[in-house]
Design a protein around this motif. Structure first.
Motif, PDB file in Angstrom:
ATOM      1  N   ARG A  53      62.168  37.164  39.087  1.00 14.01           N
ATOM      2  CA  ARG A  53      61.916  37.562  37.466  1.00 14.01           C
ATOM      3  C   ARG A  53      62.827  38.478  36.785  1.00 14.01           C
ATOM      4  O   ARG A  53      63.417  39.337  38.308  1.00 14.01           O
ATOM      5  N   ILE A  54      63.726  38.616  36.012  1.00 10.03           N
ATOM      6  CA  ILE A  54      64.556  39.188  35.810  1.00 10.03           C
ATOM      7  C   ILE A  54      64.101  39.957  34.651  1.00 10.03           C
ATOM      8  O   ILE A  54      64.018  39.918  33.329  1.00 10.03           O
ATOM      9  N   PRO A  55      64.804  41.051  34.847  1.00  7.46           N
ATOM     10  CA  PRO A  55      65.255  42.093  33.355  1.00  7.46           C
ATOM     11  C   PRO A  55      65.572  41.225  32.703  1.00  7.46           C
ATOM     12  O   PRO A  55      66.798  40.826  32.252  1.00  7.46           O
ATOM     13  N   ASP A  95      65.395  37.288  45.397  1.00  5.92           N
ATOM     14  CA  ASP A  95      65.124  38.949  44.672  1.00  5.92           C
ATOM     15  C   ASP A  95      66.771  39.327  44.108  1.00  5.92           C
ATOM     16  O   ASP A  95      67.712  39.401  44.556  1.00  5.92           O
ATOM     17  N   PRO A  97      67.338  41.306  41.530  1.00  5.59           N
ATOM     18  CA  PRO A  97      66.478  42.984  39.543  1.00  5.59           C
ATOM     19  C   PRO A  97      67.454  42.857  39.057  1.00  5.59           C
ATOM     20  O   PRO A  97      67.363  43.719  38.077  1.00  5.59           O
ATOM     21  N   ASN A  98      69.494  42.896  39.342  1.00  4.86           N
ATOM     22  CA  ASN A  98      69.933  43.329  38.540  1.00  4.86           C
ATOM     23  C   ASN A  98      71.455  42.059  38.328  1.00  4.86           C
ATOM     24  O   ASN A  98      72.391  42.683  38.338  1.00  4.86           O
ATOM     25  N   PRO A 143      72.873  48.984  40.862  1.00  6.27           N
ATOM     26  CA  PRO A 143      71.697  48.860  40.317  1.00  6.27           C
ATOM     27  C   PRO A 143      71.383  49.002  39.420  1.00  6.27           C
ATOM     28  O   PRO A 143      71.593  50.638  39.108  1.00  6.27           O
ATOM     29  N   CYS A 144      71.052  48.384  38.194  1.00  7.85           N
ATOM     30  CA  CYS A 144      70.227  48.758  36.955  1.00  7.85           C
ATOM     31  C   CYS A 144      69.264  50.634  37.361  1.00  7.85           C
ATOM     32  O   CYS A 144      69.693  51.872  36.504  1.00  7.85           O
ATOM     33  N   HIS A 145      68.637  50.533  38.124  1.00  8.35           N
ATOM     34  CA  HIS A 145      68.037  52.002  37.752  1.00  8.35           C
ATOM     35  C   HIS A 145      68.925  53.455  38.078  1.00  8.35           C
ATOM     36  O   HIS A 145      68.450  54.035  37.412  1.00  8.35           O
TER      37      HIS A 145
END
Ligand code: FAD
Length: 535
Positions: A53-55, A95, A97-98, A143-145
């Motif tokens: 899962r990637i944004p 894993d 996420p970014n 990191p995106c966030h």
């Protein structure tokens, strides 16, 4: 645009087909598990990239840039991490996420300039990317966030891969920064020239990456770092081009090339370099020297490093490292010793080097009968094979749930004995605490008149799901021991994101402020490789 990645792994080192002999691997794995007192077969399977899962990309690109950029899943996944153990473990677990929002593959400097201008106008982070072999988080997006910016573009320079000009009389080669090691050497070979810069990551790293990280090659002494091999650099920054041309001999003011070496993409994009090349060596002589006493072996290496001979090879392997790499039987430290020259026989130099070793009770194997391959030749070629295969072996062992990673430092000779003992002690203790079973091996990688760069390898039992925490604890203990004993945070792996806090401590406030000043002048919007080298 989708760019074929060929058969390279998206999650680890090199090609999918790694060429490692299965029987040899099984032998290594079995003896490691035996040493670690655990024979349970365990295996981690890398996730299917389609299931990760990637944004979605957080922004679109102008058509002129979209034409040479990609938001393809595999492109984004394969540019999300470097090649450290923790990178491999995160990737195989899916894993990620970014990942970068886009990967751009510029074909010339005009396209590099277009991406820089767009990124600056939109405050988008821009990560220069060579071979992606960083082991310190150097090409990993923040990191995106956490990012206070709308996203990240990774600028993959693989298409800037030409040798533009070879000036034989000056022994300078003008090359584009995205050229990989093998292609560079292949272009120089017909002229009988070589850069003679061979990091272990040679196959999958680039000139731009070597310069940006201030790396070091596998030759033990002399011009082994990239620094003396770089006469000039062309750096494209958000504020324009900083071009030192080939005039590395200029004494006007502070070195223009200096601050670019080791800038890790934080100041701009290296697009071109003038490299000091040399004739291929034609005379070589080598041997292996055995030492029953490790401390005496280290003193012999110091004497060789200060002898003025600059041996090409002067690699001291600990007994355990020698056994694991097939160079020795584990009872003595083994010194791989080699001398090279392009213009004169070196047998006399080798004899002198052997004499120096003998003064420290080093013993060489007897010379072979005429025409026979000697044991020492065989040992040296086993070492070379190990050196090339090691990154592939690392990936395989990681999938067999071993914690396997390396770390390195450098220090002066007078500090070395204490640093080395403290590092081995702290690392071994941390291995036992984190993993129960495991060990650390070492070698002396690079040797200088004023100091030495040791290199450590950790092999320990991993616990499913805890491997990254286990390695992080070991690395923290090793790092604290190194810096407490006067070692640098890195001799050649670079600072990246992993080593940044220690780098700031090592350099001190004034030096870091000066670097920040330079970044502010070249990259006032702070778009270049955010979080790498500088906070
Ligand atoms: C198995 C293995 C073995 C290794 N052995 C060695 C070794 O022997 N010696 C050694 O020094 N290192 C070694 N490394 C570390 C790594 O290979 C080096 O840091 C190498 O110089 C990185 O080159 P690269 O082209 O892959 O750069 P990348 O990994 O793509 O980038 C590294 C850093 O440089 C920046 N960068 C890359 N290209 C440019 C450019 N054109 N302009 C501006 N910035 C740029 C990136 O932004 C990043 O900060 C090893 C790594 C692995 C995985």
């Amino acid at each position: 645009m989708t760019t074929a990645l060929g058969a390279r792994k998206w999650w680890g080192w090199g090609f999918e087909q790694d060429g490692v002999d299965p029987a040899a691997y099984e032998g290594l794995r079995a003896s490691l598990l035996h040493l670690l007192g655990d024979a349970r077969p365990r295996r981690i399977e890398p996730v299917d990239p389609a299931s990760v899962r990637i944004p979605s990309p957080r922004f679109g690109l102008p058509p002129a840039i979209a034409e040479f950029a990609s938001d393809d899943r595999l492109d984004r996944l394969s540019h999300a991490y470097g090649k450290a153990y923790v990178d491999v473990m995160r990737a195989v677990a899916g894993d990620v996420p970014n990942p970068p929002d886009w990967v751009a593959y510029p074909r010339d400097e005009a396209e590099v300039a277009a991406v820089i201008a767009f990124a600056e106008s939109e405050s988008i982070g821009l990560i220069p990317y060579g071979g992606g072999s960083s082991v310190v988080g150097g090409i990993e997006p923040p990191p995106c966030h956490e990012a206070d910016r709308p996203g990240v573009i990774t600028l993959d320079l693989r298409r800037l891969d030409r040798v533009l000009h070879v000036d034989r009389s000056s022994r300078l080669a003008e090359v584009e920064a995205g050229i990989f090691g093998p292609a560079l050497e292949a272009s120089l070979r017909p002229a009988g020239l070589t850069l003679r810069y061979f990091p272990q990551s040679f196959e999958f790293s680039t000139v731009g990456g070597w310069i940006a990280t201030r790396g070091s090659g596998h030759f033990a002494s002399g011009a082994t770092r990239i620094d003396p091999l770089v006469a000039g650099v062309r750096l494209m920054t958000p504020r324009g081009i900083l071009d030192t041309s080939e005039l590395g001999l200029s004494g006007a003011g502070p070195s223009a090339v200096g601050p670019i070496l080791g800038s890790e993409g934080s100041l701009g994009v290296v697009t071109r370099a003038w490299l000091r090349v040399r004739p291929e060596p034609t005379h070589r002589a080598s041997t292996v020297v055995q030492f029953a006493d490790e401390a005496a072996a280290i003193e012999a290496v110091r004497a060789l490093g200060q002898s003025g001979m600059e041996p090409a090879d002067c690699r001291l392997l600990s007994p355990l490292e020698a056994a694991l790499t097939g160079v020795g039987d584990g009872r003595s430290a083994e010194l791989l010793l080699g001398i090279e020259s392009h213009d004169r026989p070196v047998d006399h130099d080798l004899a002198r080097a052997i004499e120096i070793c003998a003064a420290f009770a080093g013993r060489t194997a007897p010379a072979p009968a005429r025409g026979d391959a000697s044991d020492t030749d065989a040992a040296a070629s086993r070492w070379r094979r190990w050196f090339v295969e090691a990154p592939y072996l690392r990936d395989r062992l990681a999938l067999d749930e071993l914690v396997v990673e390396t770390f390195e430092t450098a220090t002066t000779w007078h500090r070395f004995a204490e640093l080395h003992a403290a590092t081995l002690r702290a690392t071994q203790r941390a291995i036992v605490e984190a993993c129960g079973q495991g060990f650390v091996t070492w070698r002396l990688n690079n040797v200088y008149p004023d100091g030495v760069a040791p290199y450590y390898t950790v092999l320990a039992l991993g616990t499913a799901g805890r491997e990254i925490a286990q390695w992080t604890a070991i690395k923290a203990a090793a790092t604290e021991a190194i810096v407490a004993n006067g070692g640098t945070i890195t001799h050649h792996h670079a600072v990246g994101k992993t080593h940044r806090p220690w780098f700031e401590r090592e350099r001190g406030e004034v030096a870091v402020a000066a670097l920040r000043g330079m970044k502010a002048a070249l990259d006032p919007a702070g778009i270049m490789n955010p979080g790498t080298l500088l906070a």
